[in-house]
Design a protein around this motif. Structure first.
Motif, short mmCIF file in Angstrom:
data_model
loop_
_atom_site.label_atom_id
_atom_site.label_comp_id
_atom_site.label_asym_id
_atom_site.label_seq_id
_atom_site.Cartn_x
_atom_site.Cartn_y
_atom_site.Cartn_z
N LYS B 40 0.83 -1.22 0.00
CA LYS B 40 0.00 0.00 0.00
C LYS B 40 0.87 1.26 0.00
CE LYS B 40 -3.96 0.25 2.51
NZ LYS B 40 -4.78 0.08 3.76
N ALA B 41 1.89 1.25 0.85
CA ALA B 41 2.78 2.41 0.95
C ALA B 41 3.43 2.68 -0.40
CB ALA B 41 3.83 2.16 2.01
N LYS B 42 3.94 1.60 -1.01
CA LYS B 42 4.66 1.70 -2.28
C LYS B 42 3.74 2.22 -3.38
CE LYS B 42 7.53 -1.44 -5.01
NZ LYS B 42 8.03 -2.83 -5.09
N ARG B 43 2.52 1.67 -3.43
CA ARG B 43 1.58 2.04 -4.48
C ARG B 43 1.24 3.53 -4.43
NH1 ARG B 43 -3.19 -0.73 -3.33
NH2 ARG B 43 -1.87 -2.58 -3.26
N LEU B 44 0.90 3.99 -3.22
CA LEU B 44 0.55 5.40 -3.11
C LEU B 44 1.77 6.28 -3.39
CD1 LEU B 44 -1.26 7.78 -2.43
CD2 LEU B 44 -0.91 7.33 0.00
N ALA B 45 2.92 5.91 -2.81
CA ALA B 45 4.14 6.71 -2.97
C ALA B 45 4.49 6.87 -4.45
CB ALA B 45 5.29 6.06 -2.21
N SER B 46 4.38 5.78 -5.19
CA SER B 46 4.79 5.83 -6.60
C SER B 46 3.86 6.75 -7.41
CB SER B 46 4.83 4.42 -7.21
OG SER B 46 3.51 3.98 -7.45
N LYS B 47 2.61 6.81 -6.99
CA LYS B 47 1.67 7.66 -7.72
C LYS B 47 1.93 9.15 -7.50
CE LYS B 47 -2.49 5.51 -6.92
NZ LYS B 47 -3.92 5.57 -6.73
N ILE B 48 2.47 9.48 -6.33
CA ILE B 48 2.59 10.91 -6.03
C ILE B 48 4.05 11.30 -5.83
CG2 ILE B 48 0.24 11.07 -5.12
CD1 ILE B 48 1.27 10.84 -2.33
N ASN B 49 4.91 10.51 -6.44
CA ASN B 49 6.33 10.86 -6.53
C ASN B 49 6.97 11.02 -5.15
OD1 ASN B 49 8.53 11.30 -8.13
ND2 ASN B 49 8.18 13.51 -8.36
N ALA B 50 6.59 10.15 -4.21
CA ALA B 50 7.11 10.23 -2.85
C ALA B 50 7.96 9.01 -2.53
CB ALA B 50 5.95 10.31 -1.85
N ASP B 51 8.81 9.12 -1.50
CA ASP B 51 9.45 7.92 -0.94
C ASP B 51 8.43 7.22 -0.06
OD1 ASP B 51 11.86 8.42 -2.12
OD2 ASP B 51 12.61 9.63 -0.43
N PHE B 52 8.80 6.03 0.39
CA PHE B 52 7.91 5.39 1.37
C PHE B 52 8.74 4.63 2.39
CE2 PHE B 52 8.11 0.86 0.43
CZ PHE B 52 8.65 0.84 -0.84
N THR B 53 8.12 4.37 3.53
CA THR B 53 8.77 3.53 4.53
C THR B 53 7.71 2.75 5.30
OG1 THR B 53 10.19 3.47 6.49
CG2 THR B 53 8.78 5.39 6.26
N THR B 54 8.10 1.62 5.84
CA THR B 54 7.20 0.85 6.69
C THR B 54 7.69 0.90 8.15
OG1 THR B 54 8.46 -1.17 6.32
CG2 THR B 54 6.60 -0.76 4.83
N ASP B 55 8.72 1.71 8.36
CA ASP B 55 9.35 1.76 9.67
C ASP B 55 9.22 3.17 10.26
OD1 ASP B 55 10.98 1.76 11.88
OD2 ASP B 55 12.74 0.94 10.85
N LEU B 56 8.52 3.28 11.37
CA LEU B 56 8.29 4.60 11.97
C LEU B 56 9.60 5.30 12.31
CD1 LEU B 56 5.25 4.18 14.43
CD2 LEU B 56 5.35 5.55 12.34
#
Lengths: 269, 269
Positions: B40-56
């Motif tokens: 989910k993080a990756k999918r949204l991030a890729s759409k809006i040109n953002a990085d993503f992480t699963t680690d707080l």
């Protein structure tokens, strides 16, 4: 071409006006409007090129169809009075009520039925008949076809619906229209007493309804009850203490949503 | 021109996606998406040109605004975890919840607030932000202005709403959205078990809502309860015997409508 059925409308209120206007617009001849209120009868009659009367004994006997568009609890009494005029008795009588069985006419007329436009009408708003389902019924095939022909002339959505099914349709209509509107009123009340504007909630309401075109209501249920969010529910109930009736409704509606969720889980397991 | 605030979104669900997309579309830089769910993080991030992480612990400390778009009951716990990273602590944190007071952040961050889009979001539907009120709040004037600027960029309807007023707005929203939707579900149930189509009721529903643009809900109330039509109410309650929960709701809602009618009469006399 066969002549279109000539129609008389008993009543001059909301439903009578909208239906009368639409029938007239579609080329039906409205012979006469009956209403106890002279001004109302006159006003509607003049708009749709009809005669009018305030006297049930003067109802014209030359029409092919007599439409009762009067309060549910008056249908029986008016039918009884009209049936005393022998020249009228053999004609076709229908009413426009969602809640009243067609057999209300049974003791008075041999030919009877229903012509129920499933919509909420306001004097001040134009009714879009292209979108209004017309539910028809009659106690014989020939009259059913006559009604079907008329309904199909004023709306693309004409349905034959039995008394029994119409009763269920009406219960459902009460939930989605009357009760929904009451929830809108409760929302208005809560906001207005805090000086907030109901305008803020309109986009939310419109989206809730727009979604119905794509999803079933059960699939788009959201909110604290659906999530089982007891913290929010308790906070809301506490706030609603000053409105015991609304508080009770909040609790009952939340409980009902949670029942459905339980039902879904059970049927999935 | 001053650079637009850089944003990090905590969450990758419905609200995070719609809000993230809108902010991106309006030229905001979304530095990073956090979600425990990698896909989910990756999918949204890729759409809006953002990085993503699963680690707080890997949340970037270079943003001007951190938006929590996660379930209400997780906000406190996630805030606590994030606040343990010293470099983040001085930043501005907001959540998107209608039900949660902004002070959920108080023990963790000196600067906090709310960024609440008042709408029901679905993954499958495009959100029309031109119509979505954004309710903002912050614990200091400077941040309030910052949030106001962002809100005004994505919607023409940005409002400063206190925790207290937002709580009331949320109660009202539950009535007009969650409960209304449940009534639509009840309508669907009643019809479907009789083999009737919910489609028949949609024009009625749409008109009920369209009328809100012209009249107050209380003025357009109709139906058996409003008319005091006990015959119809009894018939409906009898039919609902097989659905005790719906029967109870029918009774309670009718009672509440009749209460309002009494109230109106009293205040008129």
């Amino acid at each position: 071409m066969k002549q279109k059925p000539r129609i008389i409308i008993i009543g001059a209120g909301n439903v009578a006006s909208h239906l009368g206007n639409r029938l007239f617009e579609k080329g039906f001849q409205i012979l006469q409007i009956f209403s106890r209120g002279k001004e109302k009868a006159k006003r509607l009659a003049s708009k749709i090129n009809a005669d009018f009367t305030t006297d049930l004994n003067e109802i014209n006997d030359k029409a092919d169809l007599y439409i009762f568009a009067i309060p549910d609890d008056r249908i029986g009494a008016v039918a009884m009075q009209i049936s005393q005029k022998t020249s009228l008795k053999q004609h076709l009588f229908v009413h426009t009520s969602g809640a009243t069985p067609s057999i209300v006419f049974q003791s008075y007329f041999p030919r009877f039925g229903v012509f129920y436009p499933l919509q909420t009408f306001s004097i001040s708003r134009i009714a879009n008949f292209e979108e209004i389902p017309i539910c028809i019924d009659a106690n014989n095939e020939k009259d059913l076809e006559l009604l079907e022909g008329i309904a199909a002339n004023i709306s693309p959505k004409a349905f034959r619906i039995s008394d029994e099914d119409r009763a269920k349709l009406h219960v459902a209509a009460v939930f989605v229209n009357n009760f929904t509107n009451h929830l809108f009123h409760i929302g208005t009340q809560i906001l207005e007493e805090e000086g907030l504007s109901f305008e803020m909630l309109k986009p939310l309401i419109k989206e809730t309804v727009a979604k119905l075109d794509h999803q079933k209501a059960i699939e788009m249920q959201t909110g604290p009850a659906k999530r089982g969010d007891q913290t929010t529910i308790s906070r809301h109930l506490e706030y609603l203490q000053k409105h015991p009736v609304y508080q009770d409704l909040y609790q009952k509606l939340s409980q009902s949503i949670q029942n459905e969720e339980l039902g879904k889980k059970k049927s999935a397991s």
